[in-house]
Design a protein around this motif. Structure first.
Motif, short mmCIF file in Angstrom:
data_model
loop_
_atom_site.label_atom_id
_atom_site.label_comp_id
_atom_site.label_asym_id
_atom_site.label_seq_id
_atom_site.Cartn_x
_atom_site.Cartn_y
_atom_site.Cartn_z
N ASN A 34 0.78 -1.24 0.00
CA ASN A 34 0.00 0.00 0.00
C ASN A 34 0.81 1.28 0.00
OD1 ASN A 34 -2.48 -1.30 -0.10
ND2 ASN A 34 -2.55 -1.54 2.11
N THR A 35 1.95 1.30 0.70
CA THR A 35 2.72 2.54 0.80
C THR A 35 4.21 2.28 0.68
OG1 THR A 35 3.04 2.45 3.21
CG2 THR A 35 1.00 3.51 2.42
N ARG A 36 4.93 3.32 0.34
CA ARG A 36 6.39 3.22 0.27
C ARG A 36 6.98 2.93 1.64
NH1 ARG A 36 8.58 7.45 -3.21
NH2 ARG A 36 8.30 5.88 -4.80
N ASP A 37 6.42 3.52 2.70
CA ASP A 37 6.93 3.26 4.05
C ASP A 37 6.84 1.79 4.40
OD1 ASP A 37 7.62 5.90 4.53
OD2 ASP A 37 5.77 6.38 5.60
N TRP A 65 13.73 5.91 -1.52
CA TRP A 65 12.89 4.89 -2.18
C TRP A 65 13.59 3.56 -2.43
CZ3 TRP A 65 14.16 3.76 -7.39
CH2 TRP A 65 15.11 4.61 -7.96
N ASP A 85 6.70 3.63 -6.86
CA ASP A 85 5.29 4.00 -6.77
C ASP A 85 4.69 4.00 -8.16
OD1 ASP A 85 2.82 5.13 -6.31
OD2 ASP A 85 3.58 6.68 -4.97
N VAL A 90 2.62 0.70 -4.39
CA VAL A 90 4.07 0.56 -4.45
C VAL A 90 4.38 -0.85 -4.93
CG1 VAL A 90 6.21 0.62 -3.14
CG2 VAL A 90 4.41 2.29 -2.68
#
Length: 138
Positions: A34-37, A65, A85, A90
């Motif tokens: 869901n997210t880069r983090d 990244w 992304d 991601v």
């Protein structure tokens, strides 16, 4: 800088596609997160877990990244998780490179990292307590 040589060949590796193999390179594409983090956390945990389980003295580096795992087998195998992304999701992938002729060892490391990644994703960001262990790569 070690990551410069790895990133310098990244364009060639990216052209190879999913789970591609070329002389000295392995590229593995993983399912979206869901997210880069989340991707960055999973990638760092994957390299940390690999180092612990297989006795690697490698080190980890981060950019905004990417997460690099260096010296995964002596000084000849390095890896880079890229958390790209794409349209709001991601799409992580792993690029491994070795500077010697031992493609079998590189492939084994790629398989191990992939298994650890899958384990971490399945456990919400944590490796399992009894994860696989054993067997060096020289």
């Amino acid at each position: 800088m070690r990551s410069t040589s790895l990133i310098g060949g990244l364009g060639v590796a990216l052209a190879l596609g999913t789970a591609a193999h070329a002389e000295g390179w392995t590229v593995t594409d993983f399912n979206s997160v869901n997210t880069r983090d989340i991707c960055m956390g999973y990638a760092e945990t994957t390299f940390q877990t690999y180092n612990q389980r297989f006795g690697s003295n490698g080190f980890i580096g981060r950019s905004s990244w990417t997460v690099g795992g260096y010296d995964l087998r002596g000084e000849v195998v390095d890896g880079l998780f890229i958390c790209a992304d794409e349209a709001g999701l991601v799409a992580p992938f792993l690029v491994l490179h070795n500077t010697d002729d031992d493609s079998d060892a590189r492939e084994l490391i790629a398989d191990r990292l992939g298994e650890i990644w899958d384990e971490i994703v399945a456990n919400g960001g944590m490796p399992s307590a009894g994860g696989t262990a054993g067997g060096g790569t020289k």
